[in-house]
Design an enzyme around this catalytic site. Structure first.
Site, mmCIF file in Angstrom:
data_model
loop_
_atom_site.group_PDB
_atom_site.id
_atom_site.type_symbol
_atom_site.label_atom_id
_atom_site.label_comp_id
_atom_site.label_asym_id
_atom_site.label_seq_id
_atom_site.Cartn_x
_atom_site.Cartn_y
_atom_site.Cartn_z
ATOM 1 N N SER A 93 0.734 -1.181 -0.028
ATOM 2 C CA SER A 93 -0.174 -0.149 0.225
ATOM 3 C C SER A 93 0.902 1.227 0.022
ATOM 4 C CB SER A 93 -0.839 -0.058 1.196
ATOM 5 O OG SER A 93 -1.777 1.058 1.483
ATOM 6 N N SER A 94 0.705 1.953 -1.266
ATOM 7 C CA SER A 94 1.722 3.166 -1.211
ATOM 8 C C SER A 94 1.662 4.291 -0.305
ATOM 9 C CB SER A 94 1.662 3.689 -2.676
ATOM 10 O OG SER A 94 1.998 2.540 -3.705
ATOM 11 N N MET A 95 2.600 4.919 -0.012
ATOM 12 C CA MET A 95 2.406 6.287 0.875
ATOM 13 C C MET A 95 1.402 7.130 0.496
ATOM 14 S SD MET A 95 5.646 8.580 1.501
ATOM 15 C CE MET A 95 5.777 10.117 2.943
ATOM 16 N N PRO A 96 0.632 7.404 1.453
ATOM 17 C CA PRO A 96 -0.881 8.070 0.820
ATOM 18 C C PRO A 96 -0.639 9.391 0.189
ATOM 19 C CG PRO A 96 -1.450 6.894 2.862
ATOM 20 C CD PRO A 96 0.107 6.945 2.568
#
Length: 371
Positions: A85-88
């Protein structure tokens, strides 16, 4: 600490950084990131440390959810991060480049945990969103995550390079994996719109390519400093020095170019246009001497090179091994960049059409590379 409190904390953190555009605030606020993160991930375990799990999930940081393509990994074995889950804030940066508008239809390449697709669904409606994922296990989990969050967009198992032709045409294509090139299928499926993807080579992959497509031909610019996982069909080299270097004797020489000069962002970007299948690592000495070593490795692991940096030296020792003289290749590309006037990356652009891709300097007619 409740899930709602931590979700609010994530929103507040993004707002504090100035990273939450008004048009995405409702989606980020409404879609709970925790629904997309497994109980156990790389560095986190809800059962063993629930507070630590919550802090990791609801912070502006990436969460690695798969290593080594999901294959069993023995203790001490090298771990290649293969899904996350990528950095928001980075997700929002990409969505800003994409310039999504109401009414747009979006194709996402790389479903991952499904969090980014959920944001798109919240803003555009699930019927306007399609997402392609190569890994069946990853896709199965993403579908479950999305359904739990209340969304059921078109999610497709397949090679993202092929896009999703049955859902075309699209107004936007967003890739969440690093690409070496922009596939023709994307131009065909988004003939008039915008494509945003992390782009680069093994030597330097830290650029977004933002391309406007008109009549199936794309042109755009480079920006940002993304660090995304590779398109698995074109993955670059990776590993530990100890796994690749086995003390073979290479050819020795010297160079008058300080090794750290070639890995600064602007020259590294240009070097990566020609040295596409080799990567580097920079290791500083454990003492306070200021000495360091630049390691270069070919993707196929058949060639390597080292350049030894010593402060105040006028020349630096070089050792090269294998069928390729990697430092010689890097040096040649660096000198070409220098002769061009040391241009910044922002002066380069990318054109893509049926004849392939071309990188140009200042003007599309001034082609400097065909990586």
């Amino acid at each position: 600490m409740t899930t709602q409190q931590t979700q609010r904390g994530l929103v507040q953190a993004l707002e504090g950084k100035g990273a939450l555009p008004p048009e995405w605030r409702e989606a980020v606020t409404s879609v709970d990131r925790g629904l997309f993160i497994p109980d156990v991930f790389e560095g986190g375990d809800f059962t063993a440390d629930p507070e630590g799990w919550l802090r990791a999930v609801y912070s502006d940081a990436p969460v690695v959810t798969q290593v080594n393509d999901g294959k069993p990994t023995a203790d001490g074995e090298f771990k290649l991060f293969t899904s996350s889950s990528s950095m928001p804030s980075v997700m929002l940066e990409m969505l800003g480049l994409l310039d999504v508008r109401e009414g747009h239809r979006v194709l996402e390449i790389g479903t991952g945990v499904g969090y980014n697709a959920a944001w798109l669904c919240h803003r555009l409606g699930e019927r306007a969103v399609a997402s392609v994922e190569l890994d069946e296990a990853v896709l199965t989990t993403a579908r479950r995550n999305l359904k739990r969050a209340g969304f059921q967009p078109a999610t497709v198992l397949g090679n993202g390079r092929d896009g999703h032709p049955s859902g075309a045409p699209y107004d936007r294509i967003l890739s969440t994996c690093t690409m070496r090139d922009v596939p023709n299928a994307w131009l065909e499926q988004c003939p008039d719109g915008r494509i945003v993807t992390p782009w680069g080579s093994s030597f330097f992959s830290g650029s977004y390519a933002t391309l406007d497509v008109v009549g199936g031909k794309a042109r755009g610019t480079f920006s940002g400093y993304p660090a995304f996982m590779w398109d698995r069909t074109q993955r670059g080299g990776a590993g530990r020095v100890t796994d690749i270097y086995h003390e073979e004797n290479g050819e020795t020489s010297t160079t008058d170019i300080a090794p750290q000069n070639v890995i600064q962002d602007d020259p590294a970007f240009f070097i990566g246009l020609s040295v596409t299948d080799a990567w580097y690592r920079w290791y500083e000495a454990d003492d306070d001497s200021g000495e360091a070593t630049l390691w270069l490795f070919a993707d196929d692991r058949k060639s390597w090179a080292t350049v030894e940096y010593v402060p105040d030296a006028e020349t630096y020792e070089v050792e090269q091994y294998g069928p390729r003289a990697l430092w010689a290749e890097v040096r040649e590309a660096f000198l070409r960049w220098y002769d061009l006037g040391q241009p910044e990356r922002s002066r380069f652009g990318l054109s893509v059409d049926g004849d392939g891709q071309r990188v140009w300097l200042d003007d599309p007619h001034n082609v400097v590379g065909r990586p």
